[in-house]
Design an enzyme around this catalytic site. Structure first.
Site, PDB file in Angstrom:
ATOM      1  N   ARG A   1       0.270  10.471  14.141  1.00  0.00           N
ATOM      2  CA  ARG A   1       1.360  10.066  13.239  1.00  0.00           C
ATOM      3  C   ARG A   1       2.388   9.212  13.955  1.00  0.00           C
ATOM      4  O   ARG A   1       2.373   9.089  15.174  1.00  0.00           O
ATOM      5  CB  ARG A   1       2.024  11.298  12.608  1.00  0.00           C
ATOM      6  CG  ARG A   1       1.063  12.069  11.741  1.00  0.00           C
ATOM      7  CD  ARG A   1       1.702  12.861  10.638  1.00  0.00           C
ATOM      8  NE  ARG A   1       0.668  13.291   9.699  1.00  0.00           N
ATOM      9  CZ  ARG A   1       0.373  12.667   8.576  1.00  0.00           C
ATOM     10  NH1 ARG A   1       1.033  11.571   8.249  1.00  0.00           N
ATOM     11  NH2 ARG A   1      -0.575  13.107   7.789  1.00  0.00           N
TER      12      ARG A   1
ATOM     13  N   LYS B   1       0.823  -1.225   0.000  1.00  0.00           N
ATOM     14  CA  LYS B   1       0.000   0.000   0.000  1.00  0.00           C
ATOM     15  C   LYS B   1       0.851   1.267   0.000  1.00  0.00           C
ATOM     16  O   LYS B   1       0.349   2.344  -0.321  1.00  0.00           O
ATOM     17  CB  LYS B   1      -0.990   0.008   1.165  1.00  0.00           C
ATOM     18  CG  LYS B   1      -0.397   0.200   2.528  1.00  0.00           C
ATOM     19  CD  LYS B   1      -1.502   0.363   3.593  1.00  0.00           C
ATOM     20  CE  LYS B   1      -0.889   0.614   4.956  1.00  0.00           C
ATOM     21  NZ  LYS B   1      -1.893   0.896   5.974  1.00  0.00           N
ATOM     22  N   ASP B   2       2.156   1.140   0.351  1.00  0.00           N
ATOM     23  CA  ASP B   2       3.041   2.309   0.350  1.00  0.00           C
ATOM     24  C   ASP B   2       3.647   2.591  -1.015  1.00  0.00           C
ATOM     25  O   ASP B   2       4.283   3.637  -1.206  1.00  0.00           O
ATOM     26  CB  ASP B   2       4.189   2.110   1.357  1.00  0.00           C
ATOM     27  CG  ASP B   2       3.698   2.015   2.792  1.00  0.00           C
ATOM     28  OD1 ASP B   2       2.575   2.494   3.063  1.00  0.00           O
ATOM     29  OD2 ASP B   2       4.429   1.463   3.637  1.00  0.00           O
TER      30      ASP B   2
ATOM     31  N   ARG C   1      -8.788   8.280   4.177  1.00  0.00           N
ATOM     32  CA  ARG C   1      -9.743   7.242   3.768  1.00  0.00           C
ATOM     33  C   ARG C   1     -10.535   6.735   4.967  1.00  0.00           C
ATOM     34  O   ARG C   1     -11.768   6.626   4.917  1.00  0.00           O
ATOM     35  CB  ARG C   1      -8.974   6.093   3.100  1.00  0.00           C
ATOM     36  CG  ARG C   1      -9.781   4.835   2.853  1.00  0.00           C
ATOM     37  CD  ARG C   1      -8.878   3.672   2.439  1.00  0.00           C
ATOM     38  NE  ARG C   1      -7.852   3.366   3.423  1.00  0.00           N
ATOM     39  CZ  ARG C   1      -8.049   2.640   4.520  1.00  0.00           C
ATOM     40  NH1 ARG C   1      -9.254   2.146   4.792  1.00  0.00           N
ATOM     41  NH2 ARG C   1      -7.059   2.401   5.361  1.00  0.00           N
ATOM     42  N   ARG C   2      -9.820   6.411   6.054  1.00  0.00           N
ATOM     43  CA  ARG C   2     -10.506   5.911   7.248  1.00  0.00           C
ATOM     44  C   ARG C   2     -11.404   6.989   7.835  1.00  0.00           C
ATOM     45  O   ARG C   2     -12.569   6.732   8.175  1.00  0.00           O
ATOM     46  CB  ARG C   2      -9.479   5.471   8.299  1.00  0.00           C
ATOM     47  CG  ARG C   2      -8.704   4.226   7.924  1.00  0.00           C
ATOM     48  CD  ARG C   2      -7.561   3.958   8.896  1.00  0.00           C
ATOM     49  NE  ARG C   2      -6.771   2.799   8.487  1.00  0.00           N
ATOM     50  CZ  ARG C   2      -5.475   2.668   8.691  1.00  0.00           C
ATOM     51  NH1 ARG C   2      -4.797   3.628   9.310  1.00  0.00           N
ATOM     52  NH2 ARG C   2      -4.835   1.599   8.298  1.00  0.00           N
TER      53      ARG C   2
ATOM     54  N   ARG D   1       2.435   5.118  17.757  1.00  0.00           N
ATOM     55  CA  ARG D   1       0.988   5.390  17.871  1.00  0.00           C
ATOM     56  C   ARG D   1       0.387   4.699  19.095  1.00  0.00           C
ATOM     57  O   ARG D   1      -0.434   5.289  19.800  1.00  0.00           O
ATOM     58  CB  ARG D   1       0.258   4.948  16.606  1.00  0.00           C
ATOM     59  CG  ARG D   1       0.612   5.803  15.405  1.00  0.00           C
ATOM     60  CD  ARG D   1      -0.177   5.418  14.180  1.00  0.00           C
ATOM     61  NE  ARG D   1       0.530   5.824  12.973  1.00  0.00           N
ATOM     62  CZ  ARG D   1       0.004   5.854  11.770  1.00  0.00           C
ATOM     63  NH1 ARG D   1      -1.257   5.503  11.594  1.00  0.00           N
ATOM     64  NH2 ARG D   1       0.708   6.220  10.731  1.00  0.00           N
TER      65      ARG D   1
ATOM     66  N   CYS E   1      -2.417   8.989  -1.428  1.00  0.00           N
ATOM     67  CA  CYS E   1      -2.687   9.149   0.007  1.00  0.00           C
ATOM     68  C   CYS E   1      -3.426  10.444   0.318  1.00  0.00           C
ATOM     69  O   CYS E   1      -4.003  10.595   1.383  1.00  0.00           O
ATOM     70  CB  CYS E   1      -1.373   9.126   0.790  1.00  0.00           C
ATOM     71  SG  CYS E   1      -0.593   7.505   0.764  1.00  0.00           S
TER      72      CYS E   1
END
Length: 359
Positions: free
Chosen positions: A165, A96-97, A147-148, A171, A259
């Site tokens: 972040r 996904k990165d 997105r979330r 986190r 992103c």
């Protein structure tokens, strides 16, 4: 021995090819890289594997600047530079990165079997036993993902969402050691790989939050011209994951997403059919478009002409899989994106991008 490759000789005079794997130095990145190294060692016992941890100057950049550049994209560029300079032979990433269009000279040589691609809720210890539905009004949820946030703001209007972040360790520390957040949202795959499943209080299904393109899959990036390395890593391809991720990446590329805009997907393979659901959202989730399409990925498994062997599809080279199934998957992603674009997706994403850039 001459050439771009590195070799070592052991005490008995035996010469082994050295494969150098580049990785970020975060705990999750190291765990993912170790898992790839173990698989390669099992398949190629005569090859000597070296892991090269890469650091970046990112820590020295102001947080505000870093959030605009994207810490992960900064690491990705540094790893690709090492690949280009022949300092490493392959690089392990979370798929996904990786952008849907890789720089010239690079390709994704393997996409490994996908972990659970969904997002997970991790609660502050004081909220144990609760869910997003039962958290008190105005509870603050931490997520770095547009997105979330876009999907969850619409689904759980009683909650507030704030940016958080750092890597997974950072986190979780911010969640546990302060009272700033009632819960945070993280990828279930990363938590599982870190051995932290016990912290997961809720997995968010597609009705609550669809996932990011490529989420849960590990990708191996290589130099496109290194045919022997491509051959070596291609056996790690998981066919269903490859087809799902080609469709997802084609969808995102056609939308010109990234992103900085809320784009979400959900894919499934059932009875030789690939189903792709894709959606775009405004930043607050109030405006959205969502559609599902499907295609046949049935294959007669004929050996293909070798002329087609090194074709890249949205950055992925899968030379050991039938081309027609890959083409159908790519077309599915393009067709679904075009359907959403015909209904106004570009306008939604343009506004979202402009609002995000202004923040």
């Amino acid at each position: 021995m001459e050439g771009p490759y590195k070799y070592i000789r052991d005490g008995n005079g035996k010469v082994s090819r050295v494969i150098r794997i580049g990785t970020r130095k975060s705990q999750l990145a190291c765990i993912q890289t170790d898992s790839v190294a173990e698989k390669l060692k099992g398949l190629y016992p005569d090859v000597h594997i070296e892991i090269v941890g890469m650091t970046t100057t990112g820590d020295k950049i102001l947080d505000t600047a870093l959030s605009k550049i994207g810490e992960k994209s900064l690491f990705t560029k540094e790893l690709e530079t090492a690949l280009e300079r022949n300092e490493v032979d392959l690089v392990v990433h979370s798929l996904k990165d990786l952008p849907t269009a890789l720089p010239p000279g690079f390709t994704i040589g393997a996409v490994l079997k996908r972990e659970n691609p969904h997002d997970a809720v991790v609660l502050h210890p004081k909220n144990t036993g609760k869910s997003l539905d039962t958290l008190p009004d105005k509870s603050v949820i931490g997520t770095s993902s547009l997105r979330r946030a876009a999907q969850l703001k619409k689904r759980f209007p009683h909650l507030e969402f704030k940016d958080i972040r750092g890597n997974l360790n950072t986190r979780l520390k911010k969640l546990d050691e302060k009272d700033d957040f009632s819960a945070i949202i993280l990828a279930a795959a990363g938590l599982r790989r870190m051995g932290w499943e016990s912290r997961v209080s809720q997995i968010l299904g597609p009705e609550d939050c669809m996932y990011a393109v490529g989420q849960g899959a590990i990708a191996i990036e290589v130099r496109a011209k290194d045919k022997d390395i491509l051959e070596m890593v291609s056996v790690l391809h998981d066919p269903n994951t490859v087809l799902r991720c080609i469709a997802e990446r084609a969808f995102l590329r056609r939308l010109e997403g990234g992103c900085s805009v809320p784009v979400a997907v959900h894919t499934e393979v059932k009875a030789s059919q690939l189903y792709l659901t894709g959606a775009v959202y405004s930043l607050d989730g109030s405006d959205s478009l969502k559609e599902t399409m499907q295609t046949s990925i049935a294959s007669d498994n004929k050996v293909e002409e070798r002329v087609d062997e090194w074709v890249q599809r949205v950055g992925v080279t899968a030379n050991n899989m039938p081309g027609p199934a890959q083409d159908a998957s790519e077309k599915l992603g393009l067709d679904l994106a075009n359907l959403l674009l015909s209904k106004g997706a570009k306008e939604i994403l343009t506004v979202a991008r402009e609002l995000n850039d202004a923040q």
